[in-house]
Scaffold this motif. Structure first.
Motif, PDB file in Angstrom:
ATOM      1  N   GLU A  43     -43.997   3.213 -11.075  1.00  0.00           N
ATOM      2  CA  GLU A  43     -43.168   2.913  -9.808  1.00  0.00           C
ATOM      3  C   GLU A  43     -41.772   3.219  -8.812  1.00  0.00           C
ATOM      4  O   GLU A  43     -41.650   2.858  -7.740  1.00  0.00           O
ATOM      5  N   TYR A  44     -41.426   4.543  -9.604  1.00  0.00           N
ATOM      6  CA  TYR A  44     -40.329   5.434  -8.758  1.00  0.00           C
ATOM      7  C   TYR A  44     -41.495   5.969  -7.249  1.00  0.00           C
ATOM      8  O   TYR A  44     -41.305   6.047  -6.600  1.00  0.00           O
ATOM      9  N   VAL A  45     -42.627   7.146  -7.667  1.00  0.00           N
ATOM     10  CA  VAL A  45     -43.929   7.296  -6.683  1.00  0.00           C
ATOM     11  C   VAL A  45     -43.621   5.567  -5.096  1.00  0.00           C
ATOM     12  O   VAL A  45     -43.679   6.033  -4.479  1.00  0.00           O
ATOM     13  N   ARG A  46     -43.967   4.510  -6.346  1.00  0.00           N
ATOM     14  CA  ARG A  46     -44.120   3.207  -5.012  1.00  0.00           C
ATOM     15  C   ARG A  46     -43.181   3.135  -4.337  1.00  0.00           C
ATOM     16  O   ARG A  46     -42.680   3.214  -2.766  1.00  0.00           O
ATOM     17  N   TYR A  47     -40.609   3.400  -4.832  1.00  0.00           N
ATOM     18  CA  TYR A  47     -40.400   3.400  -3.821  1.00  0.00           C
ATOM     19  C   TYR A  47     -39.697   4.866  -3.311  1.00  0.00           C
ATOM     20  O   TYR A  47     -39.669   4.160  -2.424  1.00  0.00           O
ATOM     21  N   ALA A  48     -40.613   5.441  -3.844  1.00  0.00           N
ATOM     22  CA  ALA A  48     -40.140   7.029  -2.993  1.00  0.00           C
ATOM     23  C   ALA A  48     -41.140   6.745  -1.410  1.00  0.00           C
ATOM     24  O   ALA A  48     -40.863   6.873  -0.709  1.00  0.00           O
ATOM     25  N   ARG A  49     -42.476   6.415  -1.494  1.00  0.00           N
ATOM     26  CA  ARG A  49     -43.198   6.078  -1.003  1.00  0.00           C
ATOM     27  C   ARG A  49     -42.611   4.991   0.215  1.00  0.00           C
ATOM     28  O   ARG A  49     -42.531   5.614   1.467  1.00  0.00           O
ATOM     29  N   ASP A  50     -41.763   3.820   0.082  1.00  0.00           N
ATOM     30  CA  ASP A  50     -41.438   3.417   0.641  1.00  0.00           C
ATOM     31  C   ASP A  50     -40.039   3.743   0.859  1.00  0.00           C
ATOM     32  O   ASP A  50     -39.639   2.841   2.049  1.00  0.00           O
ATOM     33  N   SER A  51     -39.762   4.624   0.842  1.00  0.00           N
ATOM     34  CA  SER A  51     -37.912   5.171   1.431  1.00  0.00           C
ATOM     35  C   SER A  51     -37.519   4.482   0.763  1.00  0.00           C
ATOM     36  O   SER A  51     -36.245   3.570   1.468  1.00  0.00           O
ATOM     37  N   ALA A  52     -37.552   3.495  -0.919  1.00  0.00           N
ATOM     38  CA  ALA A  52     -36.447   2.842  -1.304  1.00  0.00           C
ATOM     39  C   ALA A  52     -35.636   3.050  -2.816  1.00  0.00           C
ATOM     40  O   ALA A  52     -35.474   2.356  -3.620  1.00  0.00           O
ATOM     41  N   LEU A  53     -35.925   4.799  -2.554  1.00  0.00           N
ATOM     42  CA  LEU A  53     -35.318   4.932  -4.132  1.00  0.00           C
ATOM     43  C   LEU A  53     -33.515   4.596  -4.075  1.00  0.00           C
ATOM     44  O   LEU A  53     -33.553   4.625  -5.643  1.00  0.00           O
ATOM     45  N   ASP A  54     -33.041   4.221  -3.343  1.00  0.00           N
ATOM     46  CA  ASP A  54     -31.470   3.927  -3.243  1.00  0.00           C
ATOM     47  C   ASP A  54     -31.707   2.818  -3.952  1.00  0.00           C
ATOM     48  O   ASP A  54     -30.396   2.411  -5.038  1.00  0.00           O
ATOM     49  N   VAL A  55     -32.761   1.717  -4.396  1.00  0.00           N
ATOM     50  CA  VAL A  55     -33.199   0.837  -5.130  1.00  0.00           C
ATOM     51  C   VAL A  55     -33.240   0.335  -6.304  1.00  0.00           C
ATOM     52  O   VAL A  55     -33.368  -0.187  -7.817  1.00  0.00           O
ATOM     53  N   PHE A  56     -34.261   1.793  -6.092  1.00  0.00           N
ATOM     54  CA  PHE A  56     -34.893   1.763  -7.480  1.00  0.00           C
ATOM     55  C   PHE A  56     -34.995   1.436  -9.038  1.00  0.00           C
ATOM     56  O   PHE A  56     -34.893   1.226  -9.578  1.00  0.00           O
ATOM     57  N   GLU A  57     -33.418   2.752  -9.173  1.00  0.00           N
ATOM     58  CA  GLU A  57     -32.109   2.218 -10.172  1.00  0.00           C
ATOM     59  C   GLU A  57     -32.009   0.711 -10.811  1.00  0.00           C
ATOM     60  O   GLU A  57     -31.637   0.623 -11.746  1.00  0.00           O
ATOM     61  N   THR A  58     -31.447  -0.083  -9.857  1.00  0.00           N
ATOM     62  CA  THR A  58     -30.974  -1.358  -9.804  1.00  0.00           C
ATOM     63  C   THR A  58     -31.785  -2.337  -9.710  1.00  0.00           C
ATOM     64  O   THR A  58     -32.002  -2.634 -11.198  1.00  0.00           O
ATOM     65  N   ASN A  59     -33.174  -1.832  -9.868  1.00  0.00           N
ATOM     66  CA  ASN A  59     -34.505  -2.926  -9.956  1.00  0.00           C
ATOM     67  C   ASN A  59     -34.528  -2.807 -10.849  1.00  0.00           C
ATOM     68  O   ASN A  59     -35.842  -3.335 -11.455  1.00  0.00           O
ATOM     69  N   TYR A  60     -34.861  -1.568 -11.769  1.00  0.00           N
ATOM     70  CA  TYR A  60     -35.306  -1.377 -12.938  1.00  0.00           C
ATOM     71  C   TYR A  60     -34.549  -0.638 -14.199  1.00  0.00           C
ATOM     72  O   TYR A  60     -35.029  -0.020 -15.281  1.00  0.00           O
ATOM     73  N   GLN A  61     -33.587  -1.354 -14.528  1.00  0.00           N
ATOM     74  CA  GLN A  61     -32.518  -0.887 -15.290  1.00  0.00           C
ATOM     75  C   GLN A  61     -32.489  -0.870 -16.337  1.00  0.00           C
ATOM     76  O   GLN A  61     -32.237  -0.610 -17.580  1.00  0.00           O
ATOM     77  N   ASN A  62     -33.060  -2.362 -16.499  1.00  0.00           N
ATOM     78  CA  ASN A  62     -33.624  -3.296 -18.059  1.00  0.00           C
ATOM     79  C   ASN A  62     -34.953  -2.366 -18.379  1.00  0.00           C
ATOM     80  O   ASN A  62     -35.073  -2.133 -19.754  1.00  0.00           O
ATOM     81  N   ARG A  63     -35.219  -2.010 -17.160  1.00  0.00           N
ATOM     82  CA  ARG A  63     -37.117  -1.535 -17.820  1.00  0.00           C
ATOM     83  C   ARG A  63     -35.948   0.238 -18.845  1.00  0.00           C
ATOM     84  O   ARG A  63     -37.270   1.148 -19.501  1.00  0.00           O
ATOM     85  N   ILE A  64     -35.592   0.853 -17.806  1.00  0.00           N
ATOM     86  CA  ILE A  64     -34.925   2.210 -18.047  1.00  0.00           C
ATOM     87  C   ILE A  64     -33.676   2.318 -18.997  1.00  0.00           C
ATOM     88  O   ILE A  64     -34.218   2.489 -20.296  1.00  0.00           O
ATOM     89  N   LEU A  65     -33.148   1.029 -19.615  1.00  0.00           N
ATOM     90  CA  LEU A  65     -32.853   1.120 -20.696  1.00  0.00           C
ATOM     91  C   LEU A  65     -33.540   0.640 -21.941  1.00  0.00           C
ATOM     92  O   LEU A  65     -33.512   1.478 -23.335  1.00  0.00           O
ATOM     93  N   ALA A  66     -34.497  -0.327 -21.478  1.00  0.00           N
ATOM     94  CA  ALA A  66     -35.724  -0.435 -22.583  1.00  0.00           C
ATOM     95  C   ALA A  66     -36.333   0.638 -23.174  1.00  0.00           C
ATOM     96  O   ALA A  66     -37.033   1.470 -23.951  1.00  0.00           O
ATOM     97  N   MET A  67     -37.215   1.838 -21.973  1.00  0.00           N
ATOM     98  CA  MET A  67     -37.231   3.574 -22.365  1.00  0.00           C
ATOM     99  C   MET A  67     -36.628   4.050 -23.226  1.00  0.00           C
ATOM    100  O   MET A  67     -36.837   5.096 -24.462  1.00  0.00           O
ATOM    101  N   GLN A  68     -35.416   4.180 -23.028  1.00  0.00           N
ATOM    102  CA  GLN A  68     -34.260   4.697 -23.814  1.00  0.00           C
ATOM    103  C   GLN A  68     -34.190   4.201 -24.806  1.00  0.00           C
ATOM    104  O   GLN A  68     -34.165   5.367 -26.184  1.00  0.00           O
ATOM    105  N   ASN A  69     -33.872   2.929 -25.271  1.00  0.00           N
ATOM    106  CA  ASN A  69     -33.991   2.238 -26.561  1.00  0.00           C
ATOM    107  C   ASN A  69     -34.545   3.089 -27.598  1.00  0.00           C
ATOM    108  O   ASN A  69     -35.199   3.062 -28.586  1.00  0.00           O
ATOM    109  N   ASP A  70     -36.506   2.581 -26.929  1.00  0.00           N
ATOM    110  CA  ASP A  70     -37.659   2.609 -27.557  1.00  0.00           C
ATOM    111  C   ASP A  70     -37.582   4.320 -28.239  1.00  0.00           C
ATOM    112  O   ASP A  70     -37.612   4.643 -29.303  1.00  0.00           O
ATOM    113  N   ARG A  71     -37.232   5.253 -27.482  1.00  0.00           N
ATOM    114  CA  ARG A  71     -37.129   6.746 -27.792  1.00  0.00           C
ATOM    115  C   ARG A  71     -36.414   6.610 -28.927  1.00  0.00           C
ATOM    116  O   ARG A  71     -36.222   7.120 -29.840  1.00  0.00           O
TER     117      ARG A  71
END
Length: 107
Positions: free
Chosen positions: A66-94
């Motif tokens: 998804e990061y690469v998709r957002y980078a390709r589409d020049s939308a990295l400025d909203v990646f973290e906002t849109n995927y915050q819950n999944r980033i937190l889930a990844m951190q918690n799993d680790r």
């Protein structure tokens, strides 16, 4: 903090290109996607708190795609906002896996 990686794991470029429906082979395109993958791995490793394995199915791999998709589409400025819950889930799993590993007695 981990040292940034300089190479994309074997097969990952092809997997990312397939995910993004990039069916052509072009050295310039491959270089561009390789740079986006490396950037994404550095970003996500920082969020993960360690080097994640992007070659196996799981949250780190999904987020990288998804990061690469957002980078390709020049939308990295909203990646973290849109995927915050999944980033937190990844951190918690680790962190849960590390805790379990530290509390299970060695045989």
């Amino acid at each position: 903090m981990a040292t940034p990686r300089t190479e994309v794991p074997a097969g990952l470029l092809g997997d990312v290109k397939a995910f993004l429906d990039v069916t052509w082979h072009d050295p310039a395109t491959d270089k561009k996607y390789t740079e986006m993958i490396l950037s994404g791995m550095a970003y996500l490793d920082g969020k993960y708190g360690a080097e994640a394995d992007y070659t196996v199915t799981g949250e780190p791999r999904t987020l990288l795609m998804e990061y690469v998709r957002y980078a390709r589409d020049s939308a990295l400025d909203v990646f973290e906002t849109n995927y915050q819950n999944r980033i937190l889930a990844m951190q918690n799993d680790r962190k849960v896996a590390a805790y379990v590993e530290s509390t299970v007695p060695s045989p």
